[in-house]
Design an enzyme around this catalytic site. Structure first.
Site, short mmCIF file in Angstrom:
data_model
loop_
_atom_site.label_atom_id
_atom_site.label_comp_id
_atom_site.label_asym_id
_atom_site.label_seq_id
_atom_site.Cartn_x
_atom_site.Cartn_y
_atom_site.Cartn_z
CG ASP A 198 14.46 11.47 -16.35
OD1 ASP A 198 13.23 11.55 -16.14
OD2 ASP A 198 14.94 10.91 -17.36
CE LYS A 230 6.92 11.17 -15.60
NZ LYS A 230 8.21 11.15 -16.30
CD GLU A 232 10.04 13.77 -18.42
OE1 GLU A 232 9.62 13.34 -19.51
OE2 GLU A 232 9.65 13.33 -17.32
CG ASP A 281 11.78 11.46 -23.68
OD1 ASP A 281 12.00 10.23 -23.72
OD2 ASP A 281 11.72 12.10 -22.61
#
Ligand code: ATP
Ligand code: MG
Length: 305
Positions: free
Chosen positions: A8, A69, A162, A186
């Site tokens: 992850d 990211k 994810e 999330d």
């Protein structure tokens, strides 16, 4: 057989695990923690990773890289990059020379570090991995993640969403419950995503998905930082926005305060009245709003970083 690991690759924290003997094992870092800061620092002496990089950030802020990211796979002329992140290539001073790195290269360093953690844990080389990305990532962001894996010497077996990974984990932990609708929420460092899945005997199907790629913990921290910079200006007539070290120290304090206050939503609402409400908006409506209504959730699963 060589094991494949799951990675992850998060905006603020990353995590590596594997499926062995019928269960998921999450690998701890040197500090014994399951989530490792996605942070790389460059110094006169060499390169520092994860907690070590994060811990020296206040002293070496210009050469410490966070949140790579958010730049992955974005075009340089992309207005969002220019607006939100400035330059999409990262410039640092490393061993006395000016260097620039592409976000893929920074992400590759983070992936390489996670690969090494897995190798230390397993006592054998790790060459294959599945890497998760946000569901909203477009093709070029997915390709950039794949490239980062290749630079790190990893054979990327698959790029997985994810929330799908979270739904699969849920189905592994609740095997024989029949068909269920599960809502996965999330809230990460960079983004928030919400998806509804139907899960039946391990078969996972996406029913609806929504989110905001620029609404995560980092954005809450940004709101707090600008609020307190304004307060500082009012009280002390000093603008600290150009002092990167001061801003970093303020940011660290804001993140810690946010975490403490989030355990008590009422104290949060009282003490930080407007900035978060005025500058952070709630996620956009789901792309398929009807699906949320058509598939009432039997279970809600919250993702922990
Ligand atoms: N107790 C807490 N209360 C509020 N926020 C918290 C708490 N603990 C951690 N956070 C915040 O959660 C964020 C990190 O979450 P997480 O590790 O899930 O993100 P990530 O996976 O790195 O990001 P993304 O999934 O967006 O790429 C940080 O902004 C951190 O400040
Ligand atoms: Mg995450």
């Amino acid at each position: 057989i060589r094991p494949a690991v799951g990675i992850d690759l998060g905006t603020t924290k990353s995590c590596v695990g594997l499926f062995r003997d019928g269960k998921v094992e999450i690998i701890s870092n040197k500090q014994g923690l399951r989530a490792t800061p996605s942070c790389v620092a460059f110094t006169e002496m060499g390169r520092l990773m994860d907690e070590e990089a994060k811990n020296q950030a206040a002293l070496n802020y210009p050469n410490t890289v966070f949140s790579a990211k958010r730049l992955l796979g974005r075009a340089y002329e992309d207005a969002a990059v220019v607006k939100a992140e400035g330059n999409s290539q990262v410039q640092v001073s490393y061993k006395g020379a000016e260097k620039s790195f592409f976000p893929e290269e920074i992400s590759a360093m983070i992936l390489g570090n996670l690969k090494e953690m897995a190798e230390d844990y397993l006592g054998q080389p790790v060459t294959h991995a599945i890497i998760t990305v946000p569901a909203y990532f477009n093709d070029s962001q997915r390709q950039a993640t794949r490239d980062a894996g290749v630079i790190a010497g990893i054979n990327v077996l698959r790029i997985l969403n994810e929330t799908t990974a979270a739904a699969l984990a849920y189905s592994l932990h609740h095997p024989d419950n029949g068909e269920r609708n599960v809502l996965i929420f999330d809230m990460g460092g960079g983004a928030v995503s919400v998806s509804v899945f139907s899960i039946d005997r391990g078969v996972v199907e996406v029913k609806a998905t929504a989110g905001d790629s620029h609404l995560g913990g980092d954005d809450f921290d940004n709101c707090l930082v600008s609020f307190f910079m304004g307060e500082f200006l009012k009280k002390h007539r000093e603008n600290i926005s150009h002092d990167r070290r001061a801003v970093w120290r303020l940011r660290t304090a804001c993140e810690a305060a946010k975490q403490t206050l989030s355990s008590n939503i009422w104290s949060w609402a009282r003490q930080v009245p407007s900035p978060s409400r005025s500058t952070c908006s709630l996620p956009a409506p789901p792309r398929h709003p009807a699906a949320f209504v058509q598939h009432p959730a039997h279970a809600v699963s919250l993702v922990e970083g």
